[in-house]
Design a protein around this motif. Sequence first.
Motif, PDB file in Angstrom:
ATOM      1  N   GLU A 266       0.830  -1.211   0.000  1.00  0.00           N
ATOM      2  CA  GLU A 266       0.000   0.000   0.000  1.00  0.00           C
ATOM      3  C   GLU A 266       0.867   1.266   0.000  1.00  0.00           C
ATOM      4  O   GLU A 266       0.528   2.267  -0.631  1.00  0.00           O
ATOM      5  N   LEU A 267       2.031   1.211   0.709  1.00  0.00           N
ATOM      6  CA  LEU A 267       2.914   2.373   0.780  1.00  0.00           C
ATOM      7  C   LEU A 267       3.391   2.775  -0.608  1.00  0.00           C
ATOM      8  O   LEU A 267       3.358   3.950  -0.981  1.00  0.00           O
ATOM      9  N   MET A 268       3.836   1.787  -1.389  1.00  0.00           N
ATOM     10  CA  MET A 268       4.334   2.101  -2.723  1.00  0.00           C
ATOM     11  C   MET A 268       3.215   2.609  -3.619  1.00  0.00           C
ATOM     12  O   MET A 268       3.426   3.501  -4.456  1.00  0.00           O
ATOM     13  N   ALA A 269       2.014   2.100  -3.444  1.00  0.00           N
ATOM     14  CA  ALA A 269       0.886   2.579  -4.242  1.00  0.00           C
ATOM     15  C   ALA A 269       0.598   4.048  -3.929  1.00  0.00           C
ATOM     16  O   ALA A 269       0.316   4.854  -4.832  1.00  0.00           O
ATOM     17  N   GLN A 270       0.680   4.406  -2.652  1.00  0.00           N
ATOM     18  CA  GLN A 270       0.443   5.804  -2.276  1.00  0.00           C
ATOM     19  C   GLN A 270       1.540   6.721  -2.822  1.00  0.00           C
ATOM     20  O   GLN A 270       1.258   7.838  -3.281  1.00  0.00           O
ATOM     21  N   LEU A 271       2.780   6.260  -2.783  1.00  0.00           N
ATOM     22  CA  LEU A 271       3.882   7.065  -3.311  1.00  0.00           C
ATOM     23  C   LEU A 271       3.778   7.209  -4.824  1.00  0.00           C
ATOM     24  O   LEU A 271       4.082   8.287  -5.374  1.00  0.00           O
ATOM     25  N   ASP A 272       3.351   6.154  -5.505  1.00  0.00           N
ATOM     26  CA  ASP A 272       3.152   6.250  -6.957  1.00  0.00           C
ATOM     27  C   ASP A 272       2.062   7.270  -7.279  1.00  0.00           C
ATOM     28  O   ASP A 272       2.184   8.053  -8.240  1.00  0.00           O
ATOM     29  N   GLN A 273       0.986   7.262  -6.491  1.00  0.00           N
ATOM     30  CA  GLN A 273      -0.084   8.243  -6.701  1.00  0.00           C
ATOM     31  C   GLN A 273       0.429   9.662  -6.460  1.00  0.00           C
ATOM     32  O   GLN A 273       0.099  10.591  -7.204  1.00  0.00           O
ATOM     33  N   LEU A 274       1.268   9.821  -5.421  1.00  0.00           N
ATOM     34  CA  LEU A 274       1.842  11.131  -5.119  1.00  0.00           C
ATOM     35  C   LEU A 274       2.702  11.620  -6.291  1.00  0.00           C
ATOM     36  O   LEU A 274       2.589  12.780  -6.724  1.00  0.00           O
ATOM     37  N   ASP A 275       3.574  10.746  -6.817  1.00  0.00           N
ATOM     38  CA  ASP A 275       4.432  11.133  -7.942  1.00  0.00           C
ATOM     39  C   ASP A 275       3.603  11.533  -9.156  1.00  0.00           C
ATOM     40  O   ASP A 275       3.926  12.508  -9.860  1.00  0.00           O
ATOM     41  N   SER A 276       2.537  10.788  -9.421  1.00  0.00           N
ATOM     42  CA  SER A 276       1.688  11.085 -10.572  1.00  0.00           C
ATOM     43  C   SER A 276       1.044  12.468 -10.437  1.00  0.00           C
ATOM     44  O   SER A 276       1.000  13.246 -11.395  1.00  0.00           O
ATOM     45  N   SER A 277       0.562  12.794  -9.235  1.00  0.00           N
ATOM     46  CA  SER A 277      -0.057  14.103  -9.010  1.00  0.00           C
ATOM     47  C   SER A 277       0.963  15.221  -9.172  1.00  0.00           C
ATOM     48  O   SER A 277       0.677  16.261  -9.785  1.00  0.00           O
ATOM     49  N   LEU A 278       2.150  15.026  -8.637  1.00  0.00           N
ATOM     50  CA  LEU A 278       3.173  16.067  -8.708  1.00  0.00           C
ATOM     51  C   LEU A 278       3.639  16.297 -10.136  1.00  0.00           C
ATOM     52  O   LEU A 278       3.904  17.432 -10.542  1.00  0.00           O
ATOM     53  N   ARG A 279       3.750  15.229 -10.919  1.00  0.00           N
ATOM     54  CA  ARG A 279       4.123  15.392 -12.331  1.00  0.00           C
ATOM     55  C   ARG A 279       3.083  16.229 -13.072  1.00  0.00           C
ATOM     56  O   ARG A 279       3.419  17.071 -13.915  1.00  0.00           O
ATOM     57  N   ALA A 280       1.810  15.988 -12.757  1.00  0.00           N
ATOM     58  CA  ALA A 280       0.740  16.730 -13.422  1.00  0.00           C
ATOM     59  C   ALA A 280       0.711  18.188 -12.976  1.00  0.00           C
ATOM     60  O   ALA A 280       0.443  19.087 -13.775  1.00  0.00           O
ATOM     61  N   LEU A 281       1.010  18.428 -11.695  1.00  0.00           N
ATOM     62  CA  LEU A 281       0.935  19.784 -11.159  1.00  0.00           C
ATOM     63  C   LEU A 281       2.170  20.612 -11.482  1.00  0.00           C
ATOM     64  O   LEU A 281       2.092  21.845 -11.565  1.00  0.00           O
ATOM     65  N   ARG A 282       3.323  19.956 -11.641  1.00  0.00           N
ATOM     66  CA  ARG A 282       4.565  20.679 -11.924  1.00  0.00           C
ATOM     67  C   ARG A 282       5.306  20.015 -13.091  1.00  0.00           C
ATOM     68  O   ARG A 282       6.396  19.460 -12.936  1.00  0.00           O
ATOM     69  N   PRO A 283       4.723  20.073 -14.284  1.00  0.00           N
ATOM     70  CA  PRO A 283       5.383  19.429 -15.438  1.00  0.00           C
ATOM     71  C   PRO A 283       6.697  20.105 -15.816  1.00  0.00           C
ATOM     72  O   PRO A 283       7.510  19.513 -16.523  1.00  0.00           O
ATOM     73  N   GLY A 284       6.905  21.337 -15.367  1.00  0.00           N
ATOM     74  CA  GLY A 284       8.134  22.048 -15.721  1.00  0.00           C
ATOM     75  C   GLY A 284       9.370  21.570 -14.994  1.00  0.00           C
ATOM     76  O   GLY A 284      10.495  21.929 -15.375  1.00  0.00           O
ATOM     77  N   GLU A 285       9.219  20.779 -13.943  1.00  0.00           N
ATOM     78  CA  GLU A 285      10.390  20.221 -13.266  1.00  0.00           C
ATOM     79  C   GLU A 285      11.094  19.219 -14.177  1.00  0.00           C
ATOM     80  O   GLU A 285      10.499  18.658 -15.086  1.00  0.00           O
ATOM     81  N   ASP A 286      12.371  19.000 -13.901  1.00  0.00           N
ATOM     82  CA  ASP A 286      13.152  18.046 -14.701  1.00  0.00           C
ATOM     83  C   ASP A 286      12.910  16.640 -14.160  1.00  0.00           C
ATOM     84  O   ASP A 286      13.525  16.226 -13.184  1.00  0.00           O
ATOM     85  N   TRP A 287      12.000  15.909 -14.808  1.00  0.00           N
ATOM     86  CA  TRP A 287      11.641  14.563 -14.354  1.00  0.00           C
ATOM     87  C   TRP A 287      12.438  13.474 -15.076  1.00  0.00           C
ATOM     88  O   TRP A 287      12.320  12.296 -14.727  1.00  0.00           O
ATOM     89  N   THR A 288      13.219  13.831 -16.076  1.00  0.00           N
ATOM     90  CA  THR A 288      13.859  12.795 -16.900  1.00  0.00           C
ATOM     91  C   THR A 288      15.375  12.907 -16.948  1.00  0.00           C
ATOM     92  O   THR A 288      16.022  12.083 -17.585  1.00  0.00           O
ATOM     93  N   GLY A 289      15.951  13.928 -16.314  1.00  0.00           N
ATOM     94  CA  GLY A 289      17.395  14.119 -16.394  1.00  0.00           C
ATOM     95  C   GLY A 289      18.169  13.056 -15.632  1.00  0.00           C
ATOM     96  O   GLY A 289      17.610  12.213 -14.917  1.00  0.00           O
ATOM     97  N   SER A 290      19.476  13.092 -15.799  1.00  0.00           N
ATOM     98  CA  SER A 290      20.350  12.154 -15.092  1.00  0.00           C
ATOM     99  C   SER A 290      21.720  12.792 -14.940  1.00  0.00           C
ATOM    100  O   SER A 290      22.040  13.766 -15.610  1.00  0.00           O
ATOM    101  N   GLU A 291      22.518  12.251 -14.035  1.00  0.00           N
ATOM    102  CA  GLU A 291      23.880  12.714 -13.806  1.00  0.00           C
ATOM    103  C   GLU A 291      24.804  11.512 -13.740  1.00  0.00           C
ATOM    104  O   GLU A 291      24.372  10.384 -13.482  1.00  0.00           O
ATOM    105  N   ARG A 292      26.094  11.783 -13.934  1.00  0.00           N
ATOM    106  CA  ARG A 292      27.080  10.711 -13.868  1.00  0.00           C
ATOM    107  C   ARG A 292      27.887  10.847 -12.588  1.00  0.00           C
ATOM    108  O   ARG A 292      28.641  11.798 -12.414  1.00  0.00           O
ATOM    109  N   PHE A 293      27.680   9.895 -11.669  1.00  0.00           N
ATOM    110  CA  PHE A 293      28.407   9.874 -10.407  1.00  0.00           C
ATOM    111  C   PHE A 293      29.626   8.968 -10.554  1.00  0.00           C
ATOM    112  O   PHE A 293      29.525   7.859 -11.081  1.00  0.00           O
ATOM    113  N   GLU A 294      30.773   9.434 -10.032  1.00  0.00           N
ATOM    114  CA  GLU A 294      32.018   8.708 -10.277  1.00  0.00           C
ATOM    115  C   GLU A 294      32.824   8.458  -9.011  1.00  0.00           C
ATOM    116  O   GLU A 294      33.984   8.062  -9.092  1.00  0.00           O
ATOM    117  N   GLY A 295      32.254   8.689  -7.826  1.00  0.00           N
ATOM    118  CA  GLY A 295      33.022   8.592  -6.597  1.00  0.00           C
ATOM    119  C   GLY A 295      32.919   7.231  -5.929  1.00  0.00           C
ATOM    120  O   GLY A 295      32.417   6.262  -6.497  1.00  0.00           O
TER     121      GLY A 295
END
Length: 667
Positions: A266-295
């Motif tokens: 149930e916890l993961m289902a609630q977090l998935d719902q939260l992420d879906s709402s936030l993506r819809a409310l703030r589509p301008g955030e960078d939801w697809t970027g990535s970085e290269r960590f080397e440490g």
Amino acid sequence: MSAHHRSSRYGRYTGGPDPLAPPVDLAEALDAIAEDVMAGYSPRHALQEFLRRGGRDREGLDDLAGRVQQRRRDLLSRHRLDGTLSEVRKLLDTAVLEERKQLARDAMMDNTDRAFREMQLQNLPSSTAAAVNELASYDWQSSTAREAYERIKDLLGREVLDQRFAGMKQALENATDEDREAVRGMLRDLNELLDKHRRGEDTDEDFQKFMSQHGSVFPENPESVEELIDALAQRAAAAQRFLQSMSQEQRDELMRLSAQAFGSPELMAQLDQLDSSLRALRPGEDWTGSERFEGQEGLGLGDGTGVLQDVAELDELAEQLSQSANGSRLDDLDLDALARQLGQNAVVSARALADIERSMQDSGYLRRGADGDLRLSPQAMRRLGKSLLRDTAKQLSGRQGRRDTRVAGAAGDQTGSSREWQFGDAEPWDVTRTLTNAIRRTMADGGDPSRGLRLGPGDIEVAETEARTQAAVALLVDVSFSMAAEGRWVPMKRTALALHQLVSTRFRGDRLQLITFGRYAQSMDIGDLTALPALREQGTNLHHGLLLANRFFRRHPSMQHVLLVVTDGEPTAHLLSDGESLFSWPPDPETIRVTVAELDRLGRAGTQATFFRLGDDPGLARFVQKMVRRIDGRIVAPEPGDLGAAVVGEYLRAHFHGTYDDIDWGS
């Protein structure tokens, strides 16, 4: 003494504007901006360049941006992304080892059951996630092993929550079932609030009710539902970028492990719902970027998300420091973010730069023109002219002969008489008579002079000087592209500004006309000349410049006519009868003829002419030599850095008839 007394407590300064900081000194900024403007930059660009470079003892935007980029590199080079996977692996290995020990010690266990369990442990999948999932229904014989396995589920639960809500990993350590149920309740309430907000059905009371129940989860202390969404979306987007930065194998492992978080799908289902709402409310955030960590320092999900938030904040600071967006101002810089990332010293530097940017306009040094762009104001021009004139006076007094120029008193020798001051007078005050007038007026008004005097304009008397011939001065400056290409552009402008300052403040009875000549000639005010950009235009139309000078002199027939010509090339263009300019290289004979004819007319009118020859062009040297012979003029061949002193010196010499002949002008 009274039994009650006040005590003062002093502590370390902890931020905000320094109340003891001295006011911003704009002199260095103005000098640097003016130098760039005279080199061809717009005032706006020149101001931005100064802010980027900084001052002698002050960091500039480039320094701050460099520190931002260095911190970004440090974060990525220090860390790796498998911290949670490594911690889960260690707990799994501990659980399996302890279980095997227990099986070996338990003599009462059925051999078949023991063999089956040992085989199950021996044949666990190599994948950490698969092994954890396979042991979900395992009946642990060792309490230590069971505790280690349960810690895996607890760790995963705290990590996935820490991804969305900073600090949850620590807050839920040793949490009870009631604590976990409270978190699930908070998520249900949050998703309900965001769902209502998406539909436009929420109220401020809904937000206040939510915060009163769950506000401790949000250290950002949002004051509205929009601020709450901003904080959540930034964190959630950073969590997504963290996952995107992982290898596909690491990402798959975490996705499978997440099912074991708190042992609650149930916890993961609630977090998935939260992420879906936030993506819809703030589509301008960078939801697809990535970085290269080397440490080498492993990051858990929560800490890694925090690092990605830092990286995003650093990227935003870099954008703000670049000032590349239209209308960007340093007042818009996020000082709280700057303090978090670089410390208070960086904030002090940024505030100082913002003060300079603001003060340059508030002080009147920069003013918006009719086109909406910034320009150096008359106030700035006066201040620059004063500074340049002071530098020129030092050069004059330091030349061979070492005569003190004393330009402040150059209006003529004093006669011993005085007269009432009038607006525009540049003569020195007669201090004795001025003070006597003030005393008499104060006593006549019933005042007591011993209690102090206040001077009025009517009290001032100035020392009379011998009459001095007023002059009409035409300064002709070459603006062909070679002047800029050979490094003579800025010295030419500095010269014009110094002479303009001298005439407008010390010799107000004189008239000065600034004339530029390239392909065409034109009269300019000092502001336009100072801001004139270098143009790639061929032509040195001295003929047109002399025509304008002659027209100027005719408007002032009773004045002494002084012609000062600054050039680095012989005439290569002249004005035709239809107003067009004819350019020719080598110079057309007609160009030379009409130029000489116009100069002859000036000579017959008694004009005193001086040519300032820049550079070593043999053709120019021959031409100028012939010209000065025709009109009994002078030649001065200064280095670019000495041009201002040479021009001002010739102007003064024209007034005082040989006073400056013993000064070496470099001719």
